[in-house]
Design a protein around this motif. Structure first.
Motif, PDB file in Angstrom:
ATOM      1  N   GLU A   1      -0.229   3.949  13.850  1.00 17.12           N
ATOM      2  CA  GLU A   1      -0.526   4.192  12.427  1.00 17.12           C
ATOM      3  C   GLU A   1       0.006   3.068  11.544  1.00 17.12           C
ATOM      4  O   GLU A   1      -0.607   2.721  10.536  1.00 17.12           O
ATOM      5  CB  GLU A   1       0.005   5.549  11.970  1.00 17.12           C
ATOM      6  N   ASP A   2       1.138   2.478  11.932  1.00 12.02           N
ATOM      7  CA  ASP A   2       1.680   1.338  11.186  1.00 12.02           C
ATOM      8  C   ASP A   2       0.739   0.141  11.302  1.00 12.02           C
ATOM      9  O   ASP A   2       0.474  -0.551  10.315  1.00 12.02           O
ATOM     10  CB  ASP A   2       3.065   0.939  11.708  1.00 12.02           C
TER      11      ASP A   2
ATOM     12  N   TYR B   1      -2.302   0.750   9.173  1.00 10.67           N
ATOM     13  CA  TYR B   1      -1.979   0.575   7.754  1.00 10.67           C
ATOM     14  C   TYR B   1      -1.878  -0.904   7.394  1.00 10.67           C
ATOM     15  O   TYR B   1      -2.472  -1.354   6.404  1.00 10.67           O
ATOM     16  CB  TYR B   1      -0.663   1.290   7.407  1.00 10.67           C
TER      17      TYR B   1
ATOM     18  N   GLU C   1      -4.284  -3.003   4.871  1.00 12.34           N
ATOM     19  CA  GLU C   1      -3.667  -3.643   3.709  1.00 12.34           C
ATOM     20  C   GLU C   1      -3.998  -5.139   3.669  1.00 12.34           C
ATOM     21  O   GLU C   1      -4.366  -5.684   2.627  1.00 12.34           O
ATOM     22  CB  GLU C   1      -2.151  -3.433   3.745  1.00 12.34           C
TER      23      GLU C   1
END
Length: 126
Positions: free
Chosen positions: A105-106, A109, A113
């Protein structure tokens, strides 16, 4: 595993094609195909990618997706930050030091971004 390798493996599994069978049909070694799927080989040549697309007999959208995934699937990336601001070098080094410990999930993200901020910067510079 690279994005391209994951996609090739998924299509192959969905069609119930063994790795050995696909490798034999493409006249490549099963070791090479396995390494490609697992990200231990670099991006395949354009010719090999076309052979894989033809082998799967995919529609245009899926063929384009495979080509797009190939463009972002080099497992050994080198980033030259010379001439860039110091923060670019710091970011690159911090990512290199920490990428193995980041959760899925990091990674998702951070990828989103970077894509959004890059798109804004490109639009701003036009």
């Amino acid at each position: 595993m690279t994005p391209l390798g994951a996609k090739i493996r998924k299509i192959r599994k969905d069609r119930d094609i063994s790795l050995k069978q696909m490798a034999a049909d493409l006249n490549i070694s099963s070791a090479y195909l396995s390494a490609l799927e697992h990200g231990h080989r670099g991006t395949p040549t354009w010719f090999m990618l076309q052979r894989i697309i033809t082998y799967f007999n995919v529609i245009w959208d899926e063929a384009e997706e495979l080509q797009r995934l190939a463009e972002i699937s080099d497992p050994k990336v080198t980033i030259d930050t010379s001439g860039m601001p110091p923060k670019a070098t710091e970011l690159t080094n911090r990512l290199a030091q920490n990428i193995e410990s980041l959760e899925e999930e990091d990674l998702a993200y951070l990828t989103q971004e970077i894509e959004q901020r890059g798109a804004r910067a490109r639009a701003k510079n036009r």
